[in-house]
Design an enzyme around this catalytic site. Structure first.
Site, PDB file in Angstrom:
ATOM      1  N   GLY A   1      39.681  36.329 -78.311  1.00  0.00           N
ATOM      2  CA  GLY A   1      39.450  35.514 -79.827  1.00  0.00           C
ATOM      3  C   GLY A   1      38.945  35.829 -80.859  1.00  0.00           C
ATOM      4  O   GLY A   1      38.938  35.396 -82.225  1.00  0.00           O
ATOM      5  N   CYS A   2      37.843  36.752 -79.945  1.00  0.00           N
ATOM      6  CA  CYS A   2      37.526  37.608 -81.662  1.00  0.00           C
ATOM      7  C   CYS A   2      38.073  39.243 -82.413  1.00  0.00           C
ATOM      8  O   CYS A   2      37.289  38.457 -84.068  1.00  0.00           O
ATOM      9  CB  CYS A   2      36.351  39.423 -81.106  1.00  0.00           C
ATOM     10  SG  CYS A   2      34.840  37.593 -80.146  1.00  0.00           S
ATOM     11  N   THR A   3      38.988  38.966 -81.715  1.00  0.00           N
ATOM     12  CA  THR A   3      40.177  40.503 -82.460  1.00  0.00           C
ATOM     13  C   THR A   3      41.077  39.252 -83.437  1.00  0.00           C
ATOM     14  O   THR A   3      40.946  39.431 -85.004  1.00  0.00           O
ATOM     15  CB  THR A   3      41.042  40.809 -81.441  1.00  0.00           C
ATOM     16  OG1 THR A   3      40.235  41.523 -80.912  1.00  0.00           O
ATOM     17  CG2 THR A   3      42.224  41.790 -82.596  1.00  0.00           C
TER      18      THR A   3
END
Length: 132
Positions: free
Chosen positions: A44-46
């Site tokens: 998700g952060c990527t």
């Protein structure tokens, strides 16, 4: 949690290059998209970092800079940026002080286990230094 119109808490944090970044230095010149994310190089952060990178020129056209903050180290941020060719600035808050100032360090639950962590959050800060 911060409210609309409230002055954004100031801070000084190291960026992915190990340089000290002070939010106050950009007051009057730039709007800021300040986003908090849980962990470098996670799915998700990527996606979030890649999306902000992809849209960076559109934000720049609006005199807006993008800053990401997590508790990861500056080295981790540097590796994350290099691996995905990210074009945004990532700041390290290893002690979580800025996360607490912005109210994003909260109890979370994952797989039935409760613990403290960063709740993914985004703040818009105008050129007057106020949250919008």
């Amino acid at each position: 949690m911060l409210q609309d119109g409230q002055v954004a808490p100031g801070f000084g944090l190291l960026d992915h290059n190990g340089d000290l970044f002070h939010l106050s230095e950009y007051r009057g010149d730039f709007n800021v998209v300040l986003y908090f994310y849980p962990k470098d190089d996670t799915p998700g952060c990527t996606v979030e970092a890649q999306d902000f990178t992809r849209l960076q020129s559109q934000f720049a056209d609006l005199d807006t800079m993008i800053l990401g903050i997590s508790r990861d180290t500056t080295a981790s941020h540097g590796d994350f940026i290099e691996k995905y060719d990210l074009g945004i600035t990532l700041l390290s808050d290893p002690e979580g002080k800025v996360c607490e100032q912005y109210g994003v360090w909260q109890e979370k639950e994952k797989d039935g286990k409760k613990g403290m962590g960063i709740v993914r959050s985004t703040f818009i800060i105008d050129t007057d230094g106020k949250v919008r």
